[in-house]
Design an enzyme around this catalytic site. Sequence first.
Site, PDB file in Angstrom:
ATOM      1  N   ASN A   6       7.995  -1.528   2.153  1.00 47.09           N
ATOM      2  CA  ASN A   6       8.572  -2.777   2.654  1.00 47.09           C
ATOM      3  C   ASN A   6       8.465  -3.835   1.551  1.00 47.09           C
ATOM      4  O   ASN A   6       7.369  -4.271   1.208  1.00 47.09           O
ATOM      5  CB  ASN A   6       7.797  -3.207   3.911  1.00 47.09           C
ATOM      6  CG  ASN A   6       8.344  -4.483   4.542  1.00 47.09           C
ATOM      7  OD1 ASN A   6       9.174  -5.170   3.954  1.00 47.09           O
ATOM      8  ND2 ASN A   6       7.869  -4.784   5.737  1.00 47.09           N
ATOM      9  N   HIS A  11      16.749  -4.382   7.344  1.00 44.56           N
ATOM     10  CA  HIS A  11      15.465  -4.615   6.702  1.00 44.56           C
ATOM     11  C   HIS A  11      14.657  -3.315   6.744  1.00 44.56           C
ATOM     12  O   HIS A  11      14.789  -2.526   7.676  1.00 44.56           O
ATOM     13  CB  HIS A  11      14.735  -5.734   7.466  1.00 44.56           C
ATOM     14  CG  HIS A  11      13.315  -5.883   7.061  1.00 44.56           C
ATOM     15  ND1 HIS A  11      12.952  -6.078   5.756  1.00 44.56           N
ATOM     16  CD2 HIS A  11      12.162  -5.835   7.779  1.00 44.56           C
ATOM     17  CE1 HIS A  11      11.632  -6.151   5.685  1.00 44.56           C
ATOM     18  NE2 HIS A  11      11.137  -6.006   6.893  1.00 44.56           N
ATOM     19  N   CYS A  50      10.435 -11.367   6.360  1.00 43.97           N
ATOM     20  CA  CYS A  50      11.428 -10.283   6.317  1.00 43.97           C
ATOM     21  C   CYS A  50      12.843 -10.755   6.633  1.00 43.97           C
ATOM     22  O   CYS A  50      13.806 -10.075   6.298  1.00 43.97           O
ATOM     23  CB  CYS A  50      11.026  -9.176   7.289  1.00 43.97           C
ATOM     24  SG  CYS A  50       9.453  -8.461   6.833  1.00 43.97           S
TER      25      CYS A  50
HETATM   26  N1  ACO Z   1      -3.926   5.775   7.435  1.00 48.05           N
HETATM   27  C1  ACO Z   1      -4.455   6.529   8.406  1.00 48.05           C
HETATM   28  N2  ACO Z   1      -4.748   6.048   9.631  1.00 48.05           N
HETATM   29  C2  ACO Z   1      -4.477   4.759   9.865  1.00 48.05           C
HETATM   30  C3  ACO Z   1      -3.902   3.914   8.877  1.00 48.05           C
HETATM   31  C4  ACO Z   1      -3.655   4.484   7.621  1.00 48.05           C
HETATM   32  N3  ACO Z   1      -3.106   3.767   6.614  1.00 48.05           N
HETATM   33  N4  ACO Z   1      -3.735   2.694   9.404  1.00 48.05           N
HETATM   34  C5  ACO Z   1      -4.160   2.753  10.674  1.00 48.05           C
HETATM   35  N5  ACO Z   1      -4.608   3.993  10.954  1.00 48.05           N
HETATM   36  C6  ACO Z   1      -5.162   4.507  12.207  1.00 48.05           C
HETATM   37  C7  ACO Z   1      -5.549   3.407  13.136  1.00 48.05           C
HETATM   38  O1  ACO Z   1      -6.855   2.968  12.863  1.00 48.05           O
HETATM   39  C8  ACO Z   1      -5.433   4.086  14.469  1.00 48.05           C
HETATM   40  O2  ACO Z   1      -6.589   4.836  14.682  1.00 48.05           O
HETATM   41  P1  ACO Z   1      -7.272   4.942  16.153  1.00 48.05           P
HETATM   42  O3  ACO Z   1      -6.217   5.542  17.027  1.00 48.05           O
HETATM   43  O4  ACO Z   1      -8.449   5.817  15.918  1.00 48.05           O
HETATM   44  O5  ACO Z   1      -7.598   3.533  16.516  1.00 48.05           O
HETATM   45  C9  ACO Z   1      -4.292   5.065  14.302  1.00 48.05           C
HETATM   46  O6  ACO Z   1      -4.129   5.229  12.884  1.00 48.05           O
HETATM   47  C10 ACO Z   1      -3.002   4.603  14.895  1.00 48.05           C
HETATM   48  O7  ACO Z   1      -2.725   3.297  14.476  1.00 48.05           O
HETATM   49  P2  ACO Z   1      -1.591   2.479  15.123  1.00 48.05           P
HETATM   50  O8  ACO Z   1      -1.638   1.077  14.614  1.00 48.05           O
HETATM   51  O9  ACO Z   1      -1.582   2.697  16.600  1.00 48.05           O
HETATM   52  O10 ACO Z   1      -0.295   3.205  14.505  1.00 48.05           O
HETATM   53  P3  ACO Z   1       1.202   2.961  14.888  1.00 48.05           P
HETATM   54  O11 ACO Z   1       1.761   4.236  15.388  1.00 48.05           O
HETATM   55  O12 ACO Z   1       1.423   1.738  15.705  1.00 48.05           O
HETATM   56  O13 ACO Z   1       1.864   2.712  13.466  1.00 48.05           O
HETATM   57  C11 ACO Z   1       2.621   0.907  12.035  1.00 48.05           C
HETATM   58  C12 ACO Z   1       1.428   1.624  12.671  1.00 48.05           C
HETATM   59  C13 ACO Z   1       3.293   1.872  11.068  1.00 48.05           C
HETATM   60  C14 ACO Z   1       2.094  -0.285  11.286  1.00 48.05           C
HETATM   61  C15 ACO Z   1       3.630   0.471  13.107  1.00 48.05           C
HETATM   62  O14 ACO Z   1       2.952  -0.174  14.153  1.00 48.05           O
HETATM   63  C16 ACO Z   1       4.717  -0.447  12.582  1.00 48.05           C
HETATM   64  O15 ACO Z   1       5.569  -0.060  11.814  1.00 48.05           O
HETATM   65  N6  ACO Z   1       4.738  -1.704  13.057  1.00 48.05           N
HETATM   66  C17 ACO Z   1       5.784  -2.666  12.663  1.00 48.05           C
HETATM   67  C18 ACO Z   1       5.637  -3.150  11.265  1.00 48.05           C
HETATM   68  C19 ACO Z   1       6.651  -4.221  11.014  1.00 48.05           C
HETATM   69  O16 ACO Z   1       7.805  -4.135  11.420  1.00 48.05           O
HETATM   70  N7  ACO Z   1       6.256  -5.285  10.367  1.00 48.05           N
HETATM   71  C20 ACO Z   1       7.167  -6.393  10.219  1.00 48.05           C
HETATM   72  C21 ACO Z   1       7.694  -6.536   8.913  1.00 48.05           C
HETATM   73  S1  ACO Z   1       6.573  -7.122   7.775  1.00 48.05           S
HETATM   74  C22 ACO Z   1       6.822  -8.806   7.576  1.00 48.05           C
HETATM   75  O17 ACO Z   1       7.524  -9.459   8.268  1.00 48.05           O
HETATM   76  C23 ACO Z   1       6.029  -9.431   6.543  1.00 48.05           C
END
Ligand code: ACO
Length: 351
Positions: free
Chosen positions: A308, A278, A133
């Site tokens: 993304n 980003h 990223c």
């Molecule tokens: N649909 C529905 N439910 C889902 C999904 C989905 N697609 N994916 C996960 N869940 C569930 C999980 O299993 C979890 O269930 P549980 O509570 O029963 O265990 C619940 O939803 C919550 O999941 P979390 O991972 O806690 O959700 P969070 O609020 O943290 O959001 C997210 C997830 C959007 C990925 C967030 O953590 C995020 O944006 N992280 C940063 C991403 C990022 O910046 N990446 C870097 C750039 S990419 C790169 O460099 C290549």
Amino acid sequence: MLAIPGPSRQNLGPIMSDLPLRSTIIGAGHYVPTKVVTNDDLAKLMTTSDEWIQQRSGIKERRFIEHDDIGASDLALPAAKMAIEHAGLQAKDIDAIIFATLSPDYNFPGSGVLLGNLLGLNGVPALDVRNQCSGFLYSLSVADAWVRAGVYKNVLIAGAEVHSTGIELADRGRDVAVLFGDGAGCAIVSRATDPNQGIKALRLHADGVGARDLMVEYPRSRRIPRITKELLDEGVHYPKMVGKQVFRWAVEKMPEVAQQVMDEAKLSVDDLDLFVPHQANMRINQMVGMKLNIPQEKIVHNIEKYGNTTAATIPLGLSEAWREGRCKRGSNILMAAFGAGYTWGGAVITL
Ligand code: ACO
């Protein structure tokens, strides 16, 4: 004594006496595939919902390549042509290519040589950058140094990704799969002609402590064989992410580096015309904007349309904003990124 040829100075004139103090972005372009994939479309392939995806990330839809055999270099081609035209140049004026991607067409060679070939730039050097990223900002730093040092005059930076062929569109991969889309953005970096123009501050950072928080583990060169059928069945060739941990780092490091470059450029939030962050998650960018007191109308968001697109997000966002009249020559632009590695960076540039 054998004369060792130095880097190409073919477009620079005979002497380096007129080296620019700064480089700047003189044109930008973008391209996304035509196939729109909505959250509801994904909900047919995995247990997820439009509500969950929008609430967690701000994403409504993303673009996927229309068919097999379209690579990052193919997406970069129209974006590069648009950027070259926007800069008032022709392809033959480009004397170096930097290609940032985490989804290259092939493991090797890099996508830069493929793009060079597609543009007819045979013999022009091509460097691939693997900083996910932050790839565009790492590329910008290299281009800036090349231009200021008089090594190259017009550097084409391409950020392009084909994620759709590398994510697991099923329950097992749903946490990552819903976040990513395909697309490309390009920028032309050249010498600044106005004393107020140019890249005024640019900072890069990395911390390998987070390397395992977001990675594709296999195939890996440290294992014999690099991949097996059993490993493929386990899905280890798909990206794995510790989302919460990446989120925590992003909301700390992006404002930190953004403030660092604004201080170095001696610009305040009031001086900024646009913040092009980003696009990993709408919530991350809103939190960064709040921490820095940047009004929402100055922040570029396009994650709702494209998801993304990793190395493409910043040049894609800049190109769209430029065409929408949200910035113009003389505008002060802040950029910041955080991603896998961890790597992160920021830049302040006056177009
Ligand atoms: N649909 C529905 N439910 C889902 C999904 C989905 N697609 N994916 C996960 N869940 C569930 C999980 O299993 C979890 O269930 P549980 O509570 O029963 O265990 C619940 O939803 C919550 O999941 P979390 O991972 O806690 O959700 P969070 O609020 O943290 O959001 C997210 C997830 C959007 C990925 C967030 O953590 C995020 O944006 N992280 C940063 C991403 C990022 O910046 N990446 C870097 C750039 S990419 C790169 O460099 C290549």
